[in-house]
Every structure is written in C-alpha cells, then in structure tokens.
Design an enzyme around this catalytic site. Structure first.
Site, PDB file in Angstrom:
ATOM      1  N   GLY A  97       0.806  -1.220   0.000  1.00 19.70           N
ATOM      2  CA  GLY A  97       0.000   0.000   0.000  1.00 19.70           C
ATOM      3  C   GLY A  97       0.834   1.263   0.000  1.00 19.70           C
ATOM      4  N   LEU A 123       0.461   3.632  -2.210  1.00 23.66           N
ATOM      5  CA  LEU A 123       0.874   3.409  -3.596  1.00 23.66           C
ATOM      6  C   LEU A 123       1.396   4.673  -4.270  1.00 23.66           C
ATOM      7  CD1 LEU A 123      -2.078   1.084  -4.689  1.00 23.66           C
ATOM      8  CD2 LEU A 123       0.105   0.469  -3.641  1.00 23.66           C
ATOM      9  N   HIS A 174       4.029   1.448  -8.295  1.00 24.59           N
ATOM     10  CA  HIS A 174       3.011   0.399  -8.132  1.00 24.59           C
ATOM     11  C   HIS A 174       2.015   0.449  -9.287  1.00 24.59           C
ATOM     12  CE1 HIS A 174       4.003   1.314  -3.756  1.00 24.59           C
ATOM     13  NE2 HIS A 174       4.220   0.019  -3.794  1.00 24.59           N
ATOM     14  N   GLY A 228       8.268  -5.549  -8.883  1.00 23.47           N
ATOM     15  CA  GLY A 228       9.144  -4.511  -9.399  1.00 23.47           C
ATOM     16  C   GLY A 228      10.607  -4.898  -9.305  1.00 23.47           C
ATOM     17  N   LYS A 231      12.670  -2.808  -8.707  1.00 22.47           N
ATOM     18  CA  LYS A 231      13.111  -1.945  -7.603  1.00 22.47           C
ATOM     19  C   LYS A 231      13.597  -2.785  -6.426  1.00 22.47           C
ATOM     20  CE  LYS A 231      12.921   1.359  -4.388  1.00 22.47           C
ATOM     21  NZ  LYS A 231      12.801   0.500  -3.216  1.00 22.47           N
ATOM     22  N   ASP A 232      12.868  -3.867  -6.133  1.00 25.00           N
ATOM     23  CA  ASP A 232      13.261  -4.799  -5.072  1.00 25.00           C
ATOM     24  C   ASP A 232      13.837  -6.032  -5.771  1.00 25.00           C
ATOM     25  OD1 ASP A 232      12.074  -3.455  -2.517  1.00 25.00           O
ATOM     26  OD2 ASP A 232      10.541  -3.282  -4.056  1.00 25.00           O
ATOM     27  N   GLN A 246      14.254  -9.385  -3.984  1.00 26.08           N
ATOM     28  CA  GLN A 246      12.916  -9.959  -3.745  1.00 26.08           C
ATOM     29  C   GLN A 246      12.393 -10.635  -5.008  1.00 26.08           C
ATOM     30  OE1 GLN A 246       9.584  -7.917  -1.542  1.00 26.08           O
ATOM     31  NE2 GLN A 246       8.973  -7.383  -3.617  1.00 26.08           N
ATOM     32  N   LEU A 250      11.103   5.706  -6.976  1.00 27.76           N
ATOM     33  CA  LEU A 250       9.877   5.932  -6.196  1.00 27.76           C
ATOM     34  C   LEU A 250       9.771   4.828  -5.142  1.00 27.76           C
ATOM     35  CD1 LEU A 250       7.295   6.877  -8.988  1.00 27.76           C
ATOM     36  CD2 LEU A 250       8.895   8.347  -7.731  1.00 27.76           C
ATOM     37  N   SER A 279       7.502   3.998  -1.210  1.00 27.86           N
ATOM     38  CA  SER A 279       6.603   4.460  -0.132  1.00 27.86           C
ATOM     39  C   SER A 279       7.415   5.055   1.006  1.00 27.86           C
ATOM     40  CB  SER A 279       5.767   3.294   0.393  1.00 27.86           C
ATOM     41  OG  SER A 279       5.132   2.627  -0.675  1.00 27.86           O
TER      42      SER A 279
END
Ligand code: AMP
Length: 290
Positions: free
Chosen positions: A37, A39, A43, A153, A155-156, A159, A190, A192
């Site tokens: 969340g 977002l 996302h 993503g 981005k991670d 993961q 970007l 959170s």
C-alpha cells in the site's frame, strides 16, 4: 466487501476467491500485484502491466508483519487505503484485496517458505528474517487468489529473484513478471518510504542513483574487478554527509553471486540510510560491453 464508487475492496480471502472464480471458470486470466500500500506511480505501472496482460487484475494491500523485524518501521509504515483504492482504479485494477492481519494469520504461522542462501545475502545480512516473511506471504497470496501471473518490481531486485526461485522450486503455477523501476526526474527510485525523507534529505537521497551510475561507469570503462566497482559506488555514498551506506555490491544478475571477474549480465545494488529512511536501489549493467 467494502462498497466504493471507484473500485471494490475485499477483506476476506473467501470473498476474493468468489470474485475471480467466475472469470477463471470462463477461461479468463487473473493477474496479481502484491503491495504494502501507500501506492505511487511505480506500483501503478505494475497494475497497468497486469491490466494489459490479464482479464482481471487484483492488487493486494497488506503490511505484512512477518517481514519486519523488531525495531523496523512496521508500526509507522505509511497507510492510506482510500487513496490507494483510487490509484488502483486509475491504473486499471479491478479489485483490491486488503486483508486484516487476523484474516491473513488467523493463528501464528509455524510454517514458512524459506529460499535458502538467497535470503541471507545483501539485504538479508541487514534484515535476516525479512525474505522468509516475504516468501511466506507471497505463497499465501498465490494460494488465496490462484493468479496466472504475478507482477513484481525490479526496484526490489533481490525480492524478485527470490520470488522467481520460490515459484520454480515449488512448481507454483504462476508466471512471475518483473517490471522496470520508476524514478523521479532526479533519479530517486519511487518508494513508499521516501515520505520519511526530510526536505533536506530528499535531494541527498539521489546519492543511491548516483552511486549506481558511478558503478556502471566503471564497468562500461572496462573494469572487470568487483572491488573497483563497489569502491566507486561506496565513494559516492561516503561523499554524501546525510547518507550512510549499508552495502554497495555488484552481483550476477541471475544467481546474485558475486563474481571474481565481472562478465555477463550484472546487477549493481545499493542500500543506504538517510535519517529515518533506509532506501535500496539497483541497476542492470552489461559485463561484456561491445
Ligand atoms: P511495496 O509496496 O514496497 O512492497 O512494493 C510492491 C511492489 O511494487 C513490489 O514488487 C515493488 O518492487 C514494486 N515497486 C516499488 N517501487 C517501485 C518502483 N519505483 N518502480 C516499480 N516498481 C516498484
């Protein structure tokens, strides 16, 4: 179900299943975008990707306590479900799944999914229980929804690699799709967690992107020495008084192993702390430039 003009939010796994059962029975495809969340456009780009590929796109919003350690930001992680549902609808999602912690974990789980080895390097050295929490909740989300595709993503990056490996090792019937990182115009990925940055720290946070670019420049200039690349990346972070690096690393893009001599598809990764924010970023680079 919580009614809404923009997009439906379901809180119960049984209801989630009912929502997509008809689509699946009719031969339709279901895409899942797992999130915590709060977002942003990053996302939303995953949602748009899923909406383009699938008949139904579900966004899960769940701040997963299992992937936070004591002393991390579980309690203060930013939350705004009303705003999130609007952003989901705008990006083309069909349904939001926002379970409570009790719905997700009706009893304290004594079963977990562990991707050995990959879970303890890089981020795992600083967050030893983090990836076991991630893989366990992602496996649960896959079971609760039964998506044909799931979107993560780059981005991670670690993961994404770990979820791919879990899915392969367990023969889960899900295609894992990796999507590129969205950045602010100044290069900051970007996230959170960018809300934790003070106005003074925000410009300094471009240090992660600058560090990655410095590492890439060393590789494209012809260096095959991982020490040289990592030192160049670390020097950029060290020169930023508001930032402290946890690690700068160059690894094989698939195995995440650190090569002795750089070659093939590589990934540069950096993690740094700025005040309350701990940020990560990464960049792909070709270790065999023409
Ligand atoms: P999170 O809510 O932080 O758990 O992220 C949910 C998903 O969004 C993960 O697969 C992230 O990798 C992905 N994501 C986060 N930030 C970005 C970004 N800037 N660009 C693309 N994907 C992102």
């Amino acid at each position: 179900m919580t009614g809404g003009t923009d997009i439906a939010v379901v809180e119960r796994a049984a209801e989630l299943w009912q929502h997509v059962e008809g689509v699946r029975r009719a031969g339709g495809s279901v895409g899942l975008v797992p999130t915590m969340g709060y977002l942003h456009e990053g996302h939303q780009s995953l949602v748009a990707c899923s909406a383009a590929d699938n008949d139904v796109t579900v966004v899960s919003i769940f701040v997963n306590p299992l992937q936070f350690a004591e002393g991390e930001d579980y309690g203060t992680y930013p939350r705004d479900l009303d705003r999130d549902r609007e952003l989901c609808a705008a990006a083309g999602a069909d349904l939001v799944f926002a379970p409570s912690t009790e719905e997700m974990y009706p009893q304290a789980p004594i079963t977990s999914v562990v991707v050995q080895g990959l879970n303890s390097i890089l981020e795992g050295r600083y967050r030893p229980t983090h990836f076991d929490g991630v893989t366990t909740v992602v496996a649960k989300l896959f079971s609760m929804l039964g998506p044909g595709r799931a979107y993560f993503g780059e981005k991670d990056y670690q993961q994404l690699a770990i979820v791919r490996r879990m899915t392969a090792d367990l023969s889960l019937p899900v295609e894992v799709v990796g999507c590129p990182t969205l950045r602010a115009p100044d290069g900051l990925a970007l996230s959170s967690r960018n809300v934790y940055l003070t106005p003074e720290e925000r410009p300094a946070a471009t240090v992660l992107w600058r560090s990655l670019q410095a590492g890439r420049d060393v590789v494209t200039a012809g260096s095959r020495d991982p020490d040289e690349v990592e030192a160049a990346m670390a020097a950029v972070v060290a020169a930023e008084p508001l930032a402290t690096a946890d690690y700068t690393a160059v690894v094989d893009a698939t195995t995440l192993a650190r090569p002795e001599v750089l070659a093939g598809e590589l990934r540069l990764l950096v993690a740094a702390r700025l005040g309350r924010a701990r940020l990560i970023d990464n960049l792909g680079v070709d270790g065999d430039p023409a």
